[in-house]
Design a protein around this motif. Structure first.
Motif, PDB file in Angstrom:
ATOM      1  N   ALA A 107     -26.116 -10.514   1.133  1.00  6.32           N
ATOM      2  CA  ALA A 107     -25.232 -11.253   2.036  1.00  6.32           C
ATOM      3  C   ALA A 107     -23.773 -10.945   1.735  1.00  6.32           C
ATOM      4  O   ALA A 107     -22.952 -10.782   2.645  1.00  6.32           O
ATOM      5  N   ALA A 108     -23.433 -10.853   0.453  1.00  9.28           N
ATOM      6  CA  ALA A 108     -22.050 -10.563   0.064  1.00  9.28           C
ATOM      7  C   ALA A 108     -21.638  -9.182   0.530  1.00  9.28           C
ATOM      8  O   ALA A 108     -20.510  -8.974   1.012  1.00  9.28           O
ATOM      9  N   GLN A 109     -22.522  -8.219   0.409  1.00  7.43           N
ATOM     10  CA  GLN A 109     -22.203  -6.848   0.809  1.00  7.43           C
ATOM     11  C   GLN A 109     -21.982  -6.728   2.308  1.00  7.43           C
ATOM     12  O   GLN A 109     -21.250  -5.847   2.773  1.00  7.43           O
ATOM     13  N   LEU A 110     -22.573  -7.640   3.068  1.00  5.01           N
ATOM     14  CA  LEU A 110     -22.374  -7.628   4.513  1.00  5.01           C
ATOM     15  C   LEU A 110     -21.062  -8.295   4.919  1.00  5.01           C
ATOM     16  O   LEU A 110     -20.437  -7.896   5.908  1.00  5.01           O
ATOM     17  N   GLU A 111     -20.646  -9.310   4.168  1.00  4.85           N
ATOM     18  CA  GLU A 111     -19.515 -10.137   4.588  1.00  4.85           C
ATOM     19  C   GLU A 111     -18.192  -9.821   3.891  1.00  4.85           C
ATOM     20  O   GLU A 111     -17.128  -9.917   4.502  1.00  4.85           O
ATOM     21  N   LEU A 112     -18.217  -9.479   2.628  1.00  5.21           N
ATOM     22  CA  LEU A 112     -16.969  -9.368   1.872  1.00  5.21           C
ATOM     23  C   LEU A 112     -16.100  -8.162   2.242  1.00  5.21           C
ATOM     24  O   LEU A 112     -14.867  -8.271   2.205  1.00  5.21           O
ATOM     25  N   PRO A 113     -16.665  -6.999   2.589  1.00  8.43           N
ATOM     26  CA  PRO A 113     -15.782  -5.899   2.987  1.00  8.43           C
ATOM     27  C   PRO A 113     -14.878  -6.245   4.164  1.00  8.43           C
ATOM     28  O   PRO A 113     -13.730  -5.797   4.226  1.00  8.43           O
ATOM     29  N   GLY A 114     -15.359  -7.067   5.089  1.00  9.48           N
ATOM     30  CA  GLY A 114     -14.526  -7.485   6.212  1.00  9.48           C
ATOM     31  C   GLY A 114     -13.358  -8.340   5.760  1.00  9.48           C
ATOM     32  O   GLY A 114     -12.248  -8.242   6.323  1.00  9.48           O
ATOM     33  N   LEU A 115     -13.577  -9.177   4.744  1.00  6.53           N
ATOM     34  CA  LEU A 115     -12.496  -9.997   4.207  1.00  6.53           C
ATOM     35  C   LEU A 115     -11.457  -9.121   3.521  1.00  6.53           C
ATOM     36  O   LEU A 115     -10.245  -9.350   3.653  1.00  6.53           O
ATOM     37  N   VAL A 116     -11.912  -8.104   2.814  1.00 12.28           N
ATOM     38  CA  VAL A 116     -10.993  -7.164   2.171  1.00 12.28           C
ATOM     39  C   VAL A 116     -10.140  -6.460   3.223  1.00 12.28           C
ATOM     40  O   VAL A 116      -8.917  -6.320   3.070  1.00 12.28           O
ATOM     41  N   ALA A 117     -10.771  -6.040   4.320  1.00 16.32           N
ATOM     42  CA  ALA A 117     -10.043  -5.346   5.374  1.00 16.32           C
ATOM     43  C   ALA A 117      -8.988  -6.250   6.003  1.00 16.32           C
ATOM     44  O   ALA A 117      -7.894  -5.799   6.358  1.00 16.32           O
ATOM     45  N   ALA A 118      -9.304  -7.548   6.129  1.00 14.44           N
ATOM     46  CA  ALA A 118      -8.374  -8.490   6.751  1.00 14.44           C
ATOM     47  C   ALA A 118      -7.209  -8.832   5.831  1.00 14.44           C
ATOM     48  O   ALA A 118      -6.075  -9.013   6.286  1.00 14.44           O
ATOM     49  N   VAL A 134     -20.112 -14.745 -14.442  1.00 11.81           N
ATOM     50  CA  VAL A 134     -20.150 -13.283 -14.494  1.00 11.81           C
ATOM     51  C   VAL A 134     -19.866 -12.725 -13.105  1.00 11.81           C
ATOM     52  O   VAL A 134     -20.425 -13.185 -12.106  1.00 11.81           O
ATOM     53  N   TYR A 135     -18.983 -11.709 -13.044  1.00  7.69           N
ATOM     54  CA  TYR A 135     -18.714 -11.041 -11.775  1.00  7.69           C
ATOM     55  C   TYR A 135     -19.884 -10.122 -11.444  1.00  7.69           C
ATOM     56  O   TYR A 135     -20.229  -9.220 -12.217  1.00  7.69           O
ATOM     57  N   VAL A 136     -20.503 -10.350 -10.275  1.00 11.82           N
ATOM     58  CA  VAL A 136     -21.704  -9.605  -9.915  1.00 11.82           C
ATOM     59  C   VAL A 136     -21.472  -8.627  -8.767  1.00 11.82           C
ATOM     60  O   VAL A 136     -22.332  -7.791  -8.477  1.00 11.82           O
ATOM     61  N   TYR A 137     -20.314  -8.731  -8.114  1.00  9.54           N
ATOM     62  CA  TYR A 137     -20.022  -7.813  -7.008  1.00  9.54           C
ATOM     63  C   TYR A 137     -18.521  -7.801  -6.768  1.00  9.54           C
ATOM     64  O   TYR A 137     -17.837  -8.810  -6.965  1.00  9.54           O
ATOM     65  N   GLN A 138     -18.017  -6.641  -6.323  1.00  4.74           N
ATOM     66  CA  GLN A 138     -16.598  -6.526  -5.995  1.00  4.74           C
ATOM     67  C   GLN A 138     -16.414  -5.612  -4.792  1.00  4.74           C
ATOM     68  O   GLN A 138     -17.052  -4.560  -4.692  1.00  4.74           O
ATOM     69  N   ALA A 139     -15.556  -6.046  -3.866  1.00  7.82           N
ATOM     70  CA  ALA A 139     -15.131  -5.207  -2.749  1.00  7.82           C
ATOM     71  C   ALA A 139     -13.650  -4.944  -2.956  1.00  7.82           C
ATOM     72  O   ALA A 139     -12.830  -5.866  -2.925  1.00  7.82           O
ATOM     73  N   GLU A 140     -13.306  -3.682  -3.214  1.00  7.18           N
ATOM     74  CA  GLU A 140     -11.968  -3.341  -3.673  1.00  7.18           C
ATOM     75  C   GLU A 140     -11.035  -2.998  -2.514  1.00  7.18           C
ATOM     76  O   GLU A 140     -11.424  -2.336  -1.548  1.00  7.18           O
ATOM     77  N   ALA A 141      -9.782  -3.441  -2.621  1.00 12.01           N
ATOM     78  CA  ALA A 141      -8.758  -3.154  -1.621  1.00 12.01           C
ATOM     79  C   ALA A 141      -8.111  -1.805  -1.907  1.00 12.01           C
ATOM     80  O   ALA A 141      -8.345  -1.183  -2.945  1.00 12.01           O
ATOM     81  N   SER A 142      -7.258  -1.384  -0.967  1.00 11.54           N
ATOM     82  CA  SER A 142      -6.588  -0.092  -1.112  1.00 11.54           C
ATOM     83  C   SER A 142      -5.152  -0.234  -1.597  1.00 11.54           C
ATOM     84  O   SER A 142      -4.427   0.749  -1.656  1.00 11.54           O
ATOM     85  N   GLN A 143      -4.741  -1.475  -1.933  1.00 13.29           N
ATOM     86  CA  GLN A 143      -3.383  -1.682  -2.431  1.00 13.29           C
ATOM     87  C   GLN A 143      -3.122  -0.826  -3.661  1.00 13.29           C
ATOM     88  O   GLN A 143      -3.995  -0.656  -4.520  1.00 13.29           O
ATOM     89  N   LEU A 144      -1.889  -0.299  -3.742  1.00 15.77           N
ATOM     90  CA  LEU A 144      -1.526   0.466  -4.926  1.00 15.77           C
ATOM     91  C   LEU A 144      -1.573  -0.425  -6.167  1.00 15.77           C
ATOM     92  O   LEU A 144      -2.079  -0.040  -7.225  1.00 15.77           O
ATOM     93  N   MET A 145      -1.041  -1.660  -6.023  1.00 17.31           N
ATOM     94  CA  MET A 145      -1.121  -2.642  -7.102  1.00 17.31           C
ATOM     95  C   MET A 145      -2.170  -3.670  -6.699  1.00 17.31           C
ATOM     96  O   MET A 145      -1.951  -4.492  -5.819  1.00 17.31           O
ATOM     97  N   ARG A 146      -3.353  -3.598  -7.325  1.00 16.80           N
ATOM     98  CA  ARG A 146      -4.442  -4.490  -6.961  1.00 16.80           C
ATOM     99  C   ARG A 146      -5.096  -5.034  -8.212  1.00 16.80           C
ATOM    100  O   ARG A 146      -5.023  -4.433  -9.286  1.00 16.80           O
ATOM    101  N   MET A 147      -5.753  -6.180  -8.037  1.00 16.45           N
ATOM    102  CA  MET A 147      -6.437  -6.823  -9.145  1.00 16.45           C
ATOM    103  C   MET A 147      -7.837  -6.216  -9.270  1.00 16.45           C
ATOM    104  O   MET A 147      -8.606  -6.216  -8.308  1.00 16.45           O
ATOM    105  N   PHE A 148      -8.157  -5.692 -10.433  1.00 18.65           N
ATOM    106  CA  PHE A 148      -9.456  -5.048 -10.638  1.00 18.65           C
ATOM    107  C   PHE A 148     -10.205  -5.765 -11.748  1.00 18.65           C
ATOM    108  O   PHE A 148      -9.658  -6.000 -12.828  1.00 18.65           O
ATOM    109  N   THR A 149     -11.443  -6.116 -11.469  1.00 26.09           N
ATOM    110  CA  THR A 149     -12.321  -6.732 -12.454  1.00 26.09           C
ATOM    111  C   THR A 149     -13.621  -5.954 -12.514  1.00 26.09           C
ATOM    112  O   THR A 149     -14.229  -5.687 -11.470  1.00 26.09           O
TER     113      THR A 149
END
Length: 273
Positions: A107-118, A134-149
């Motif tokens: 469910a997260a893989q279907l929904e979270l990329p759209g939130l990242v895009a927005a 525990v972090y179990v999934y991440q959808a990463e943004a394209s910002q040059l300065m971004r928070m990465f876990t």
């Protein structure tokens, strides 16, 4: 007449001063056989002792001992009237936990990329694993300065947005069991370090349905997290968005929380909530 299993004679006790390598190997072998018996029972649906032994390729006496251990632990059941073994509730709970975890990720893989895009901000999904967030999934943004876990990393329960959300879904006695009575370590001058202050914060999270890490874990970083619920209404995960404080000012938090809540609501709906 129903086939009733008969316990084999107990082996004579042995006195050992320590656990030998051969004993450890024997324990592993016993575990392997136990899992084989449980898998055989699952394939059969319900079966007599003889049928399970035949499917597992083990002797009746060995199969009985393993089934009896599984029965005592709740992984198998035996009905005296019919003489049939069935898979028990504990085995179902293990399978349900796997199913729920994978449904959540799907469910997260279907929904979270759209939130990242927005938002053009990295979005994380965290869940309780044992007594840790525990972090179990991440959808990463394209910002040059971004928070990465890193997926698999652990978040402190008392000063992270996801930790607060996950603990807000627990009764107070569970919160105390997870964190103890304090004091809690201070990552920054803004970290909550006492249990009363933390419990007050959790009450606020329950009321507003989102948590804020206001530079509590890392100076210059804010995080907004919201709950994901399963079909029964239990909090099973937290969706979070982290950004530099300059890009996420305090006045923007409520609007961001609302947008994350909408997406978390859709994930919850996919889980049957």
């Amino acid at each position: 007449m129903a086939e009733k299993p008969v316990s084999p004679d107990a082996a004579a006790p042995r006195h050992k001063t320590g656990r030998s390598r051969s004993a450890e190997a024997g324990s592993v072998r016993t575990l392997e056989r136990g899992l084989l018996v449980l898998s055989s029972l699952a394939e059969l649906g319900e079966a007599t002792l003889t049928e399970v032994a035949r499917r597992a390729g083990l002797s009746a006496s060995t199969t009985y001992r393993l089934l009896e251990t599984l029965r005592q632990q709740g992984y198998a059941e035996w009905e005296e009237r019919s003489g049939l073994f069935r898979v028990g509730l504990r085995a179902y709970q293990v399978g349900a936990a796997f199913s729920a975890r994978n449904s959540l990720l799907g469910a997260a893989q279907l929904e979270l990329p759209g939130l990242v895009a927005a938002l053009n901000e990295t979005v994380n999904l965290a869940a309780l694993r044992g007594r840790q967030a525990v972090y179990v999934y991440q959808a990463e943004a394209s910002q040059l300065m971004r928070m990465f876990t890193q997926v698999g990393a652990v978040a402190p329960l008392h000063c992270s947005g996801v930790g607060k959300v996950l603990m807000a879904g627990q009764p107070e006695e569970e919160v105390r069991a997870y964190l103890g009575e304090g004091p809690f370590p201070a990552y920054t001058p803004h970290s909550l370090t006492t249990l009363p202050a933390y419990l007050e914060e959790l009450a606020r999270v329950r009321q507003q349905q989102y948590a804020l890490d206001d530079e509590e874990r890392e100076l210059g970083v804010r995080c907004v997290a919201v709950p994901v619920q399963d079909a029964g209404g239990a909090v099973v995960a937290a969706v979070s968005v982290s950004a530099p404080a300059a890009r996420l000012p305090a006045e923007a938090v409520p609007d961001l929380a609302r947008r994350v809540q909408e997406v978390a609501g859709r994930i919850s709906a996919r889980l049957g909530s």
